[in-house]
Design a protein around this motif. Structure first.
Motif, mmCIF file in Angstrom:
data_model
loop_
_atom_site.group_PDB
_atom_site.id
_atom_site.type_symbol
_atom_site.label_atom_id
_atom_site.label_comp_id
_atom_site.label_asym_id
_atom_site.label_seq_id
_atom_site.Cartn_x
_atom_site.Cartn_y
_atom_site.Cartn_z
ATOM 1 N N UNK A 1 12.274 -30.618 68.252
ATOM 2 C CA UNK A 1 13.247 -29.341 67.920
ATOM 3 C C UNK A 1 14.098 -28.965 69.236
ATOM 4 N N UNK A 2 13.226 -29.219 70.400
ATOM 5 C CA UNK A 2 13.720 -28.918 71.703
ATOM 6 C C UNK A 2 14.640 -29.875 72.249
ATOM 7 N N UNK A 3 14.212 -31.080 71.747
ATOM 8 C CA UNK A 3 15.085 -32.232 72.524
ATOM 9 C C UNK A 3 16.591 -32.171 71.502
ATOM 10 N N UNK A 4 16.470 -31.960 70.307
ATOM 11 C CA UNK A 4 17.478 -31.848 69.399
ATOM 12 C C UNK A 4 18.528 -30.746 69.667
ATOM 13 N N UNK B 1 20.261 -31.957 73.064
ATOM 14 C CA UNK B 1 21.314 -32.787 72.790
ATOM 15 C C UNK B 1 22.550 -32.270 72.029
ATOM 16 N N UNK B 2 22.248 -31.397 71.432
ATOM 17 C CA UNK B 2 23.515 -30.667 70.651
ATOM 18 C C UNK B 2 24.055 -29.921 71.808
ATOM 19 N N UNK B 3 23.397 -29.112 72.556
ATOM 20 C CA UNK B 3 23.860 -28.354 73.689
ATOM 21 C C UNK B 3 24.835 -29.144 74.624
ATOM 22 N N UNK B 4 24.216 -30.454 74.790
ATOM 23 C CA UNK B 4 25.130 -31.094 76.026
ATOM 24 C C UNK B 4 26.078 -31.622 75.052
ATOM 25 N N UNK B 5 26.158 -32.250 73.929
ATOM 26 C CA UNK B 5 27.118 -32.776 73.228
ATOM 27 C C UNK B 5 28.313 -31.869 72.893
ATOM 28 N N UNK C 1 27.569 -40.098 70.843
ATOM 29 C CA UNK C 1 25.992 -40.358 71.088
ATOM 30 C C UNK C 1 25.093 -38.941 71.177
ATOM 31 N N UNK C 2 25.385 -38.118 71.774
ATOM 32 C CA UNK C 2 24.685 -36.915 72.136
ATOM 33 C C UNK C 2 24.743 -36.115 70.593
ATOM 34 N N UNK C 3 25.765 -36.165 69.895
ATOM 35 C CA UNK C 3 25.665 -35.260 68.489
ATOM 36 C C UNK C 3 24.829 -36.320 67.672
ATOM 37 N N UNK C 4 25.040 -37.439 67.490
ATOM 38 C CA UNK C 4 24.300 -38.352 66.677
ATOM 39 C C UNK C 4 22.653 -38.261 67.125
ATOM 40 N N UNK C 5 22.532 -38.166 68.148
ATOM 41 C CA UNK C 5 21.065 -38.216 68.733
ATOM 42 C C UNK C 5 20.416 -36.871 68.223
ATOM 43 N N UNK C 6 21.272 -35.872 68.702
ATOM 44 C CA UNK C 6 21.059 -34.574 68.189
ATOM 45 C C UNK C 6 20.438 -34.454 66.565
ATOM 46 N N UNK C 7 21.361 -34.946 65.766
ATOM 47 C CA UNK C 7 20.916 -34.928 64.506
ATOM 48 C C UNK C 7 19.850 -35.828 63.965
ATOM 49 N N UNK C 8 19.729 -36.871 64.636
ATOM 50 C CA UNK C 8 18.224 -37.808 64.353
ATOM 51 C C UNK C 8 17.086 -37.194 64.656
ATOM 52 N N UNK C 9 17.280 -36.440 65.989
ATOM 53 C CA UNK C 9 15.905 -35.907 66.457
ATOM 54 C C UNK C 9 15.815 -34.361 65.489
ATOM 55 N N UNK C 10 16.849 -33.748 65.087
ATOM 56 C CA UNK C 10 16.654 -32.525 64.056
ATOM 57 C C UNK C 10 15.995 -33.224 62.763
ATOM 58 N N UNK C 11 16.507 -34.178 62.410
ATOM 59 C CA UNK C 11 15.968 -34.612 61.095
ATOM 60 C C UNK C 11 14.592 -35.035 61.460
#
Length: 199
Positions: free
Chosen positions: A18-21, A24-28, A54-64
């Protein structure tokens, strides 16, 4: 075997994802805001855009992954319906629902970017602006549901994340305001400049 599997630190893993997601969302979001500034060179803009996407996709994947672990965790287990349908969770339904809505909004933003060439710009822009409420929902969800949110490190993490998005937004707004008032109009409204008014 199953007992050993369920005894693994799923709660800690879920929190870490959750924190990593959120990071990533914040940076994106910050890169997406600053990407529109006109002084970047073409190669830099290309790199910014790729990193932003890439950060948006990574954030979504980590959130999932973060959400899916709530089904495995034995501390406060969620059902699939509680995970996927906002505000139906038995544990903190409002905060849980905000997390689900934030994820859905992020997926919608990613899809709208992929379909940008097929969407009218006003519609694409309106969908992209949902990044702001998605960020706020993720912030509220993460801070108030996080078991470690009382720690100074977590508070600084969320505060710096929020300040970064606000600062990036203010920088872009200030630059656009300066650009609009600096193009021969001395601050006159754009509509008057287009009509050639000399009031």
């Amino acid at each position: 075997m199953m007992t050993w599997f369920l005894a693994l630190p799923w709660w800690e893993a879920m929190r870490a994802l959750g924190l990593l997601s959120f990071a990533a969302i914040t940076a994106g979001i910050c890169l997406g805001i600053l990407y529109s500034l006109p002084f970047w060179s073409a190669p830099v803009k290309k790199r910014l855009y790729k990193t932003h996407a890439a950060l948006a996709i990574d954030g979504a994947a980590l959130g999932l992954g973060h959400g899916m672990l709530t089904v495995i965790d034995t501390y406060v287990p969620y059902s699939w319906s509680e995970l996927l349908i906002p505000f139906t969770a038995s544990y903190r339904p409002v905060l849980s629902g905000l997390g689900t809505l934030s994820f859905y909004a992020l997926v919608l933003i990613i899809l709208s970017t992929d379909l940008r060439g097929k969407l009218k710009r006003p519609l694409w822009f309106a969908l992209h602006l949902s990044a702001y409420p998605a960020f706020v929902m993720a912030l509220v969800h993460g801070f108030f549901m996080g078991t470690d949110s009382g720690s100074l490190a977590a508070q600084w993490f969320y505060a710096l994340s929020a300040c970064s998005v606000v600062l990036a937004t203010l920088v872009r707004a200030a630059y656009r305001s300066f650009a609009n008032t600096g193009k021969g109009g001395r601050g006159r409204p754009a509509a008057l400049r287009r009509k050639g008014s000399v009031s």
